[in-house]
Design an enzyme around this catalytic site. Structure first.
Site, PDB file in Angstrom:
ATOM      1  N   CYS A 134       0.818  -1.211   0.000  1.00  0.00           N
ATOM      2  CA  CYS A 134       0.000   0.000   0.000  1.00  0.00           C
ATOM      3  C   CYS A 134       0.860   1.272   0.000  1.00  0.00           C
ATOM      4  O   CYS A 134       1.477   1.588  -1.003  1.00  0.00           O
ATOM      5  CB  CYS A 134      -0.975  -0.031   1.173  1.00  0.00           C
ATOM      6  SG  CYS A 134      -2.425   1.024   0.929  1.00  0.00           S
ATOM      7  N   HIS A 165      -4.007  -5.344  -0.002  1.00  0.00           N
ATOM      8  CA  HIS A 165      -3.671  -5.879   1.321  1.00  0.00           C
ATOM      9  C   HIS A 165      -3.742  -7.403   1.368  1.00  0.00           C
ATOM     10  O   HIS A 165      -4.810  -7.968   1.625  1.00  0.00           O
ATOM     11  CB  HIS A 165      -4.607  -5.282   2.373  1.00  0.00           C
ATOM     12  CG  HIS A 165      -4.305  -3.859   2.685  1.00  0.00           C
ATOM     13  ND1 HIS A 165      -3.463  -3.484   3.707  1.00  0.00           N
ATOM     14  CD2 HIS A 165      -4.705  -2.704   2.081  1.00  0.00           C
ATOM     15  CE1 HIS A 165      -3.375  -2.165   3.732  1.00  0.00           C
ATOM     16  NE2 HIS A 165      -4.111  -1.674   2.753  1.00  0.00           N
ATOM     17  N   GLU A 199      -2.724  -9.295   3.641  1.00  0.00           N
ATOM     18  CA  GLU A 199      -3.037  -9.751   5.004  1.00  0.00           C
ATOM     19  C   GLU A 199      -4.536  -9.740   5.265  1.00  0.00           C
ATOM     20  O   GLU A 199      -4.999 -10.284   6.287  1.00  0.00           O
ATOM     21  CB  GLU A 199      -2.315  -8.882   6.033  1.00  0.00           C
ATOM     22  CG  GLU A 199      -2.981  -7.557   6.366  1.00  0.00           C
ATOM     23  CD  GLU A 199      -2.857  -6.498   5.285  1.00  0.00           C
ATOM     24  OE1 GLU A 199      -3.525  -5.457   5.381  1.00  0.00           O
ATOM     25  OE2 GLU A 199      -2.078  -6.726   4.320  1.00  0.00           O
TER      26      GLU A 199
END
Length: 369
Positions: free
Chosen positions: A257, A343, A345
């Site tokens: 990001c 993202h 995660e």
């Protein structure tokens, strides 16, 4: 601030447009850039994501608060959004492992919230007119006074916010006896990123946003990580220098990001503020290398300049966003460095992209074995 119940409230946009609703418990005003997230779940993780610092969140899911709050499902130590706009706020919740109601959570952290807003109309308006500053007012302040105050709020473009959410002191995460050591630059790091690295046999030392390359290198890490975070990447001069030094020394580097944008800037590729950002957990991305599609979790209002990246001899695009064909991932051709705009995660979101953490560890293995 004082606590009140269900009084009238407004959301005032910087162009003068007003949306009406009701206050959720807290009286006051809060300012920020208004944005929307299309995720159907994961509101607690969204509210505590440091990347949302300085933003007023509009929830497109009509029901917020219906499963309460769980103390283990946070991405940082506190709520990071400036305020919340929603349609239906649930004061009661039905979840066995919830630790408290969302209302109680908001009261403890003094978050200003407006509900009973026509969020479909609001999101349509933002999509047509672009992201802009706004104010939530739940205390009856006159509209003209709010307009004057709102006019003084700085635009997100050019705004450095990583310093507002980064750790002040270094800290460790994971098992100190793990095989690999990672130096992570905290620009607004999410806890689930650290969890994903730790469960892959990594021990992480997290550094403040303005730490130098020598600070990170003194840990003698096997790899380096540049985190997500809020605001415009352009003012992050220190982080850009750190990225340049890591790349110069050809150390394994992974950016997510804001970290992805910093790596682009370190390579002379500019970034720009998007008309509307990508925020949700159903964004389609194509992996150019494998040809496979991924459904991803995204949260960003800035992006890397695609034309400049394509002309850069040292970089190659690895992932594209399929809705608007913006850059979703890149790697350096002759350096151990890659990054993604989204993202992997998740938290919340799908796990289609978790392989990227495995790829990072494999890059590390190739240099230490």
């Amino acid at each position: 601030m004082k606590y009140t119940t269900r009084q009238k409230a407004i959301l005032l946009l910087s162009d003068g447009t007003i949306f009406h609703g009701k206050s959720i418990g807290i009286s006051g005003t809060t300012f920020g850039e208004v944005c929307f997230n299309t995720g159907m779940t994961g509101y607690q993780e969204i509210f505590t994501d440091p990347s949302y610092f300085g933003q007023i969140m509009v929830a497109t899911n009509p029901h917020i608060g219906n499963y309460g709050v769980n103390k283990n499902e946070v991405e940082s130590d506190s709520i990071k959004i400036s305020g919340l706009v929603c349609k239906n706020f649930s004061f009661n919740y039905s979840r066995e492992d919830a630790s408290e109601s969302l209302e109680s959570y908001f009261l403890k952290q003094n978050l200003i919230c407006i509900s009973d807003v026509d969020t479909r109309a609001l999101v349509s308006y933002i999509r047509d007119n672009g992201a802009m500053n706004a104010v939530i007012c739940t205390d009856g302040t006159e509209v003209e006074d709010l307009k004057n105050q709102l006019a003084k709020v700085p635009d997100m473009k050019g705004l450095e916010l990583a310093s507002k959410v980064s750790t002040k002191q270094t800290y460790f995460f994971g098992d100190e006896n793990a095989t690999y050591k990672i130096a992570a630059l905290d620009l607004g790091i999410k806890t689930n990123i650290l969890r994903n690295l730790a469960k892959r046999d990594c021990y992480i030392k997290v550094f403040p946003y303005n730490a130098s390359y020598s600070d990170l290198a003194a840990f003698n890490p096997d790899g380096y990580f540049l985190s997500n975070g809020p605001g415009d990447p352009d003012p992050l001069f220190s982080a850009i220098v750190v990225a340049k030094e890591i790349i110069k020394n050809d150390k394994p580097l992974f950016g997510i990001c804001l970290g992805h944008q910093v790596i682009a800037l370190a390579n002379g590729v500019s970034t720009y503020k998007m008309f509307n950002g990508h925020r949700g957990i159903n964004h389609p991305v194509k992996n150019i290398i494998t040809g496979k599609g991924e459904i991803t979790s995204q949260n960003h209002g800035f992006a890397v300049n695609k034309e400049e990246l394509e002309k850069n001899a040292d970089l190659v695009i690895t992932h594209l966003h399929l809705n608007d064909h913006t850059v979703a991932g890149m790697r350096m051709k002759n350096k151990n460095c890659f990054s993604v705009q989204y993202h992997p995660e998740a938290s919340p979101g799908p796990h289609d992209s978790s392989y990227l953490f495995d790829q990072f560890v494999e890059n590390i293995k190739s240099t230490v074995n």
